[in-house]
Enzyme design. Structure first.
Site, PDB file in Angstrom:
ATOM      1  N   HIS A 192       0.845  -1.203   0.000  1.00  0.00           N
ATOM      2  CA  HIS A 192       0.000   0.000   0.000  1.00  0.00           C
ATOM      3  C   HIS A 192       0.876   1.248   0.000  1.00  0.00           C
ATOM      4  CE1 HIS A 192      -3.420   2.625   1.357  1.00  0.00           C
ATOM      5  NE2 HIS A 192      -2.388   3.311   1.844  1.00  0.00           N
ATOM      6  N   GLU A 193       1.865   1.286   0.863  1.00  0.00           N
ATOM      7  CA  GLU A 193       2.692   2.487   0.982  1.00  0.00           C
ATOM      8  C   GLU A 193       3.528   2.719  -0.279  1.00  0.00           C
ATOM      9  OE1 GLU A 193       2.061   4.602   3.102  1.00  0.00           O
ATOM     10  OE2 GLU A 193       0.882   3.355   4.457  1.00  0.00           O
ATOM     11  N   HIS A 196       1.857   4.435  -3.114  1.00  0.00           N
ATOM     12  CA  HIS A 196       1.817   5.899  -3.127  1.00  0.00           C
ATOM     13  C   HIS A 196       2.946   6.439  -4.008  1.00  0.00           C
ATOM     14  CE1 HIS A 196      -1.412   6.781  -0.367  1.00  0.00           C
ATOM     15  NE2 HIS A 196      -0.896   6.025   0.578  1.00  0.00           N
TER      16      HIS A 196
END
Length: 391
Positions: A192-193, A196
């Site tokens: 998820h990170e 970004h």
């Protein structure tokens, strides 16, 4: 002729790719897991070899003080490149297994780098590498990934400057269970990170990392992270009736950290496009977007079949299974949409991506998937009064 012999065998004892967290399996020793996306391997940048968790794509270390420096922080050292360290679910505190944690974070980050590279997130697209060779883009920007970062708890974050400056991931410990849990061991949070970084570099181009800072576009930034984390953890036994949480292990909560599970069932997850009208927080809006992408993935799996091999099989640049095809189309859409897009524009960008990749072979499948949650042909964006359409 190269000064450095890049080809050095390495071994990492980790939760393998596809295992989301410790509930899904046990650590195993994995040898030389890199692909052609990492021609210098994971422990070299083509100029120097590193007997530690450092290489062309990432540099992983602990950061208990939460400070901003990293180069002199602690990393496990292994001259023979065997990164095999103990971990047990009862070990406490997390710092007692920091070698394992840093190795896991290094593995997941590199593995995701290589997968995204195969989809086209390469040097010219603005990816995270020190040495881009002569392949375009700006180098000197590996991902700085901090395990057990002391600047927070029960969360994680990723800072994305423009191409040529390193991204920075901070992974935190979670105080939600006894013993406390380390977010590095939940691959979905790491994915998820890092996503970004992917979305911020692609949307608006690699020189502009400020194209996802409006409420709706920032929400999609969160949603893309959840979508890739979920798509990567799919198992061969899964069907379109399989539901997934986000962050459940780290949060010590089967429901995870989102309002609803990711599900194709509208009773389990009732979010629609018009739900965004009443949402004011990016993670909530992101859950709506990721729910649509989860529907899209299963629609493409039903159309093309699903493979659960770690790496996609391409034919003429097209992933041959629906799961990886959805990841490729969603990623291509990021680069085609305008700066600070809304849901309607992002949907159109995915349709444009399919036109470019497959000559619109999946047009009807994509429209139907988006229409299911109200982002159909008649959907209209208005910041306070979005109009839904199921056609």
């Amino acid at each position: 002729h190269n000064v450095v012999d890049y080809v050095a065998s390495a071994e990492y004892k980790v939760f393998a790719w596809g295992l989301n967290d410790p509930t899904e399996g046990n650590p195993t020793s994995i040898r030389d897991p890199w692909t052609d996306a990492s021609p210098y391997t994971w422990n070299s940048d083509g100029m120097s070899k590193y007997p530690t968790t450092r290489g062309n794509n990432a540099i992983a270390q602990d950061n208990p003080t939460g400070g901003s420096t990293y180069i002199n922080n602690y990393r496990p050292q292994s001259p023979n490149l065997i990164f095999s360290y103990p971990w047990s679910p009862t070990a406490t505190p997390p710092s007692s297994y920091k070698d394992f944690s840093i190795t896991q974070l290094f593995y997941t980050t590199n593995r995701y780098h290589d997968l995204l590279y195969s989809f086209g997130f390469n040097e010219a697209a603005g990816n995270f590498q020190v040495n881009n060779g002569n392949k375009g883009g700006k180098g000197n920007d590996f991902a700085i990934v901090n395990a057990q970062d002391g600047s927070g708890t029960n969360n994680a974050n990723f800072a994305t400057p423009p191409d040529g400056s390193p991204g920075r991931m901070r992974m935190y410990n979670w105080t939600t269970a006894r013993p406390n849990r380390d977010g590095c061991l939940e691959a979905g949070i790491v994915i998820h990170e890092y996503t970004h970084g992917l979305s911020n570099r692609l949307c608006g181009g690699p020189a502009n990392s400020a194209c996802l800072n409006a409420l709706e576009s920032g929400g999609m930034g969160e949603g893309w992270g959840d979508f890739y984390a979920t798509a990567i953890r799919l198992k061969p036994r899964d069907t379109k009736n399989t539901n997934y949480s986000m962050g459940a292990w780290a949060a010590n909560n089967p429901k995870g950290i989102r309002a609803y599970l990711y599900s194709t069932n509208l009773q389990t997850n009732p979010y629609m496009y018009t739900s965004v009208n009443s949402l004011r927080e990016v993670h909530q809006i992101g859950t709506v977007w990721a729910s649509m992408l989860y529907d899209l993935m299963w629609a493409l799996i039903e159309a093309h079949g699903g493979t659960y091999s770690a790496n996609p099989v391409f034919r003429n640049g097209v992933p041959q299974d629906g799961r990886h095809l959805s990841m490729k189309l969603v990623m291509d859409g990021m680069a085609l949409q305008p700066c600070n897009p809304n849901f309607v524009q992002a949907r159109d960008a995915i349709l444009d991506a399919d036109r470019a990749l497959t000559n619109s072979a999946n047009k009807c499948t994509i429209w139907k998937a988006f229409a299911k949650r109200g982002l159909g042909y008649g959907a209209k964006y208005d910041a306070r009064n979005r109009t839904g359409s199921n056609k």
